[in-house]
Write a protein that holds these residues in place. Structure first.
Motif, PDB file in Angstrom:
ATOM      1  N   ASN A 324       0.844  -1.081   0.104  1.00  0.00           N
ATOM      2  CA  ASN A 324       0.451  -0.104  -0.115  1.00  0.00           C
ATOM      3  C   ASN A 324       0.815   1.182   0.082  1.00  0.00           C
ATOM      4  OD1 ASN A 324      -2.552  -1.484   0.376  1.00  0.00           O
ATOM      5  ND2 ASN A 324      -1.662  -2.246   2.489  1.00  0.00           N
ATOM      6  N   GLY A 325       1.936   1.375  -0.166  1.00  0.00           N
ATOM      7  CA  GLY A 325       2.449   2.042  -0.586  1.00  0.00           C
ATOM      8  C   GLY A 325       2.274   3.756  -1.066  1.00  0.00           C
ATOM      9  N   VAL A 326       2.313   4.748  -0.075  1.00  0.00           N
ATOM     10  CA  VAL A 326       2.244   5.625  -0.958  1.00  0.00           C
ATOM     11  C   VAL A 326       3.541   7.001  -0.774  1.00  0.00           C
ATOM     12  CG1 VAL A 326      -0.134   5.707   0.594  1.00  0.00           C
ATOM     13  CG2 VAL A 326       2.228   7.117   1.460  1.00  0.00           C
ATOM     14  N   ALA A 327       4.684   6.705  -0.567  1.00  0.00           N
ATOM     15  CA  ALA A 327       6.227   6.704  -0.323  1.00  0.00           C
ATOM     16  C   ALA A 327       7.084   5.912   0.262  1.00  0.00           C
ATOM     17  CB  ALA A 327       6.378   8.442   0.264  1.00  0.00           C
ATOM     18  N   GLY A 328       8.017   6.201  -0.781  1.00  0.00           N
ATOM     19  CA  GLY A 328       9.582   5.353  -0.555  1.00  0.00           C
ATOM     20  C   GLY A 328      10.435   6.230  -1.238  1.00  0.00           C
ATOM     21  N   TYR A 329      11.636   5.280  -0.903  1.00  0.00           N
ATOM     22  CA  TYR A 329      12.596   5.747  -1.662  1.00  0.00           C
ATOM     23  C   TYR A 329      14.035   4.339  -1.418  1.00  0.00           C
ATOM     24  CZ  TYR A 329      15.195   6.941   3.092  1.00  0.00           C
ATOM     25  OH  TYR A 329      15.117   6.865   4.300  1.00  0.00           O
ATOM     26  N   ASP A 330      14.807   4.296  -2.482  1.00  0.00           N
ATOM     27  CA  ASP A 330      15.498   3.700  -2.589  1.00  0.00           C
ATOM     28  C   ASP A 330      17.153   3.790  -2.635  1.00  0.00           C
ATOM     29  OD1 ASP A 330      13.747   3.005  -4.977  1.00  0.00           O
ATOM     30  OD2 ASP A 330      16.608   2.167  -5.003  1.00  0.00           O
ATOM     31  N   PHE A 331      17.996   3.179  -2.151  1.00  0.00           N
ATOM     32  CA  PHE A 331      19.603   3.298  -2.590  1.00  0.00           C
ATOM     33  C   PHE A 331      20.574   2.678  -2.339  1.00  0.00           C
ATOM     34  CE2 PHE A 331      21.119   4.871   1.975  1.00  0.00           C
ATOM     35  CZ  PHE A 331      20.031   4.853   2.546  1.00  0.00           C
ATOM     36  N   ASP A 332      21.699   2.766  -2.410  1.00  0.00           N
ATOM     37  CA  ASP A 332      22.505   2.457  -2.445  1.00  0.00           C
ATOM     38  C   ASP A 332      23.517   2.829  -1.015  1.00  0.00           C
ATOM     39  OD1 ASP A 332      22.086   0.434  -4.340  1.00  0.00           O
ATOM     40  OD2 ASP A 332      24.376   0.557  -5.308  1.00  0.00           O
ATOM     41  N   VAL A 333      23.856   2.095   0.222  1.00  0.00           N
ATOM     42  CA  VAL A 333      24.653   2.422   0.723  1.00  0.00           C
ATOM     43  C   VAL A 333      25.932   3.205   0.213  1.00  0.00           C
ATOM     44  CG1 VAL A 333      25.822   2.213   3.549  1.00  0.00           C
ATOM     45  CG2 VAL A 333      23.438   1.390   2.405  1.00  0.00           C
ATOM     46  N   GLY A 334      26.163   4.849   0.505  1.00  0.00           N
ATOM     47  CA  GLY A 334      27.356   5.033   0.801  1.00  0.00           C
ATOM     48  C   GLY A 334      27.413   5.948  -0.819  1.00  0.00           C
ATOM     49  N   ASP A 335      26.328   6.202  -1.845  1.00  0.00           N
ATOM     50  CA  ASP A 335      26.157   6.551  -2.949  1.00  0.00           C
ATOM     51  C   ASP A 335      26.261   7.850  -2.302  1.00  0.00           C
ATOM     52  OD1 ASP A 335      25.178   7.923  -4.830  1.00  0.00           O
ATOM     53  OD2 ASP A 335      23.637   6.732  -5.853  1.00  0.00           O
ATOM     54  N   GLU A 336      26.970   8.462  -2.896  1.00  0.00           N
ATOM     55  CA  GLU A 336      26.501   9.918  -2.430  1.00  0.00           C
ATOM     56  C   GLU A 336      26.474  10.959  -3.857  1.00  0.00           C
ATOM     57  OE1 GLU A 336      31.136  10.333  -2.001  1.00  0.00           O
ATOM     58  OE2 GLU A 336      30.754  10.680  -0.113  1.00  0.00           O
ATOM     59  N   SER A 337      25.574   9.723  -5.159  1.00  0.00           N
ATOM     60  CA  SER A 337      24.797  10.956  -5.547  1.00  0.00           C
ATOM     61  C   SER A 337      23.148  10.939  -5.222  1.00  0.00           C
ATOM     62  CB  SER A 337      24.832  11.029  -7.074  1.00  0.00           C
ATOM     63  OG  SER A 337      24.298   9.609  -6.913  1.00  0.00           O
ATOM     64  N   PHE A 338      23.014  10.457  -4.520  1.00  0.00           N
ATOM     65  CA  PHE A 338      21.649  10.427  -3.920  1.00  0.00           C
ATOM     66  C   PHE A 338      21.453  11.259  -2.677  1.00  0.00           C
ATOM     67  CE2 PHE A 338      18.504   8.387  -0.579  1.00  0.00           C
ATOM     68  CZ  PHE A 338      17.104   8.118  -1.582  1.00  0.00           C
ATOM     69  N   PRO A 339      20.202  12.976  -2.742  1.00  0.00           N
ATOM     70  CA  PRO A 339      19.814  13.605  -1.844  1.00  0.00           C
ATOM     71  C   PRO A 339      20.231  12.588  -0.303  1.00  0.00           C
ATOM     72  CG  PRO A 339      18.594  13.465  -3.935  1.00  0.00           C
ATOM     73  CD  PRO A 339      19.452  11.784  -4.003  1.00  0.00           C
ATOM     74  N   SER A 340      19.344  12.277  -0.023  1.00  0.00           N
ATOM     75  CA  SER A 340      18.934  11.835   1.248  1.00  0.00           C
ATOM     76  C   SER A 340      19.890  10.744   1.582  1.00  0.00           C
ATOM     77  CB  SER A 340      17.930  11.280   1.337  1.00  0.00           C
ATOM     78  OG  SER A 340      16.697  12.235   1.309  1.00  0.00           O
ATOM     79  N   GLN A 341      21.078  10.509   1.746  1.00  0.00           N
ATOM     80  CA  GLN A 341      22.058   9.651   1.535  1.00  0.00           C
ATOM     81  C   GLN A 341      22.709  10.027   3.393  1.00  0.00           C
ATOM     82  OE1 GLN A 341      23.878   6.348   1.763  1.00  0.00           O
ATOM     83  NE2 GLN A 341      23.935   6.824  -0.439  1.00  0.00           N
ATOM     84  N   PRO A 342      21.715   9.292   4.610  1.00  0.00           N
ATOM     85  CA  PRO A 342      22.467   9.510   5.375  1.00  0.00           C
ATOM     86  C   PRO A 342      24.664   9.293   5.394  1.00  0.00           C
ATOM     87  CG  PRO A 342      21.680   7.556   5.034  1.00  0.00           C
ATOM     88  CD  PRO A 342      21.630   6.969   4.234  1.00  0.00           C
ATOM     89  N   SER A 343      24.679   9.967   6.694  1.00  0.00           N
ATOM     90  CA  SER A 343      25.896  10.076   7.023  1.00  0.00           C
ATOM     91  C   SER A 343      27.003   8.784   6.753  1.00  0.00           C
ATOM     92  CB  SER A 343      26.575  11.055   7.779  1.00  0.00           C
ATOM     93  OG  SER A 343      26.090  10.397   8.980  1.00  0.00           O
ATOM     94  N   TYR A 344      25.649   7.587   7.377  1.00  0.00           N
ATOM     95  CA  TYR A 344      26.638   6.105   7.342  1.00  0.00           C
ATOM     96  C   TYR A 344      24.938   5.301   8.565  1.00  0.00           C
ATOM     97  CZ  TYR A 344      27.570   7.409  12.817  1.00  0.00           C
ATOM     98  OH  TYR A 344      26.842   7.668  13.689  1.00  0.00           O
ATOM     99  N   VAL A 345      25.550   4.393   7.542  1.00  0.00           N
ATOM    100  CA  VAL A 345      24.245   3.127   8.314  1.00  0.00           C
ATOM    101  C   VAL A 345      24.632   2.529   9.182  1.00  0.00           C
ATOM    102  CG1 VAL A 345      22.176   1.612   7.702  1.00  0.00           C
ATOM    103  CG2 VAL A 345      23.464   3.428   5.410  1.00  0.00           C
ATOM    104  N   GLN A 346      24.308   2.442  10.697  1.00  0.00           N
ATOM    105  CA  GLN A 346      24.140   1.776  11.936  1.00  0.00           C
ATOM    106  C   GLN A 346      23.711   0.232  11.926  1.00  0.00           C
ATOM    107  OE1 GLN A 346      26.553   3.479  14.886  1.00  0.00           O
ATOM    108  NE2 GLN A 346      27.966   1.933  15.656  1.00  0.00           N
TER     109      GLN A 346
END
Ligand SMILES: *[C@@H]1O[C@H](CO)[C@@H](O)[C@H](O)[C@H]1NC(C)=O
Ligand SMILES: *[C@@H]1O[C@H](CO)[C@@H](O)[C@H](O)[C@H]1NC(C)=O
Ligand SMILES: *[C@@H]1O[C@H](CO)[C@@H](O)[C@H](O)[C@H]1NC(C)=O
Length: 392
Positions: A324-346
């Motif tokens: 039932n997704g109304v929003a979502g996002y996906d990315f590769d950890v560390g991909d600096e071109s991704f706007p919402s990339q976190p500083s790291y994933v723990q």
């Protein structure tokens, strides 16, 4: 590298689609907020920076303050020395409730008394002001207590548990405005809606609130207090479950589901936390995230090594789930071109249930909205990808 960026932030269609589906915006339901007219915009004091919690300006008893806007905790804390008008000497404390707050991110334990105060938030001009009335934790002591148990602690650091730190009540100005945080083990025993400065607005621009939809939005630019049709335009809404108390404004953290490297979907609770730059994931016990062990970069950290989710790991998130997704996002950890990339994933453990903390960089891709009356979490996509997969 021109070919379609698969690692895109997406809005999911109502039909079950894979994360790499092209982006589509879903029509939002007709707004039911047209009857609400009162709202105020509080600009952040500085340009958004991934490394810092955003702040707004305001005052208490005529004294100026810069208040952090932390959606990962709930409640306002001010050091006693910063509030000369508040008298906590002798028997004066008898009229106030004792309180504490523990911030897991810093292991700091704050103790003091809850004093009802009026907080003025500054809008874009001198005449634009909002006044909030909440019990403020006037902090008399702050200690670093890494061994504190947030479930059983009751504000007391175990014997010999405190470690040296530079923390002092003289420097304490901290504001949490999050929802769904007043749960067992959060360390925020008093983090209920009646302690949330953004949910207790009594005046806007000099007038008492009468046409005011209690709630707020947070973007990388600032905060809107009071929801209107206009400031929620284009929002996709996720229904929230009821919160831990009887307060009608109390709602649980939003639902989100995750896939790792395109595998099965796992449901959990999500916290969009403007208080931290990184992402935390507590996966369900049945899966192990691909991790690497690294030397702990945190200064004066207790442990020599720490773990990170491996760069290149594909993470895929949907609100509230993939069906039932109304929003979502996906990315590769560390991909600096991704706007919402976190500083790291723990990866983290010790919380009840599967849990995600997006960190503050989420705001680069989405403006978030909390509707405290309707029990909804709203997302306005800012950097959605176009048909060719480019960020707009
Ligand atoms: C806060 O403001 C309200 C409305 O102006 C006023 O009645 C109340 O006394 C104030 N409270 C404090 C603690 O200043
Ligand atoms: C805190 O105390 C609870 C209840 O005794 C216990 O289940 C939990 O493991 C403790 N947490 C930590 C981090 O020690
Ligand atoms: C992951 O990639 C980022 C960006 O390229 C880099 O700064 C970081 O050190 C890498 N982290 C690990 C744990 O390898």
């Amino acid at each position: 590298m021109a070919p379609p960026m698969l690692l895109s932030m997406i809005l999911l269609l109502l039909t079950p689609v894979l994360a790499q589906a092209r982006l589509s915006t879903r029509d939002t339901e007709p707004s039911d907020l047209t009857s609400y007219k009162q709202a105020i915009y509080l600009p952040f004091t500085k340009k958004f920076n991934s490394a810092y919690t955003p702040t707004v300006r305001g005052s208490i008893n005529g004294k100026a303050f810069t208040f952090p806007v932390d959606t990962g905790s709930t409640g306002l804390m001010i050091g006693e020395p910063l509030l000369p008008d508040v008298d906590l000497s002798g028997d004066n404390t008898d009229q106030y409730e004792k309180g504490w707050e523990f911030l897991t991110s810093s292991s700091l334990l704050y103790n003091g008394y809850f004093v009802p105060l009026n907080i003025t938030f500054f809008g874009t001009t001198r005449s634009r002001r909002a006044v909030s009335q909440v019990p403020v934790l006037v902090v008399q002591s702050v200690i670093k207590c890494p061994t504190y148990n947030s479930t059983t602690g009751q504000g007391v650091c175990p014997e010999g548990g405190s470690v040296k730190s530079t923390a002092s009540p003289r420097h304490v100005t901290y504001m949490g405005v999050g929802f769904g945080r007043n749960i067992a083990g959060s360390g925020l025993n008093f983090g209920s809606p009646d302690h949330n400065p953004f949910l207790n607005i009594i005046k806007i621009n000099g007038r008492r609130t009468f046409s005011f939809r209690t709630g707020y939005s947070v973007s990388t630019k600032g905060v809107h207090l009071g929801l209107t049709a206009r400031n929620t335009r284009n929002a996709a809404w996720v229904e929230l479950e009821e919160g831990a108390t009887d307060d009608a404004r109390d709602w649980a953290m939003a639902d989100m589901a995750m896939k790792v490297n395109g595998g099965d979907s796992y449901a959990g609770k999500v916290l969009v936390d403007t208080g931290i730059p990184q992402m935390f994931i507590q996966p369900p016990p049945c899966i192990t995230l691909p991790t690497v062990r690294i030397l702990n970069p945190a200064p004066s950290s207790v442990t020599k090594y720490t773990t990170r989710v491996k760069n290149g790991t594909q993470l895929d998130f949907a609100f509230p789930d993939f069906e039932n997704g109304v929003a979502g996002y996906d990315f590769d950890v560390g991909d600096e071109s991704f706007p919402s990339q976190p500083s790291y994933v723990q990866p983290v453990s010790g919380r009840p249930g599967t849990y995600f903390n997006s960190g503050r960089n989420f705001l680069v891709g989405f403006t978030i909205i909390f509707d405290a009356i309707g029990g909804r979490f709203g997302l306005i996509c800012l950097k959605c990808t176009d048909d060719d997969g480019y960020y707009e």
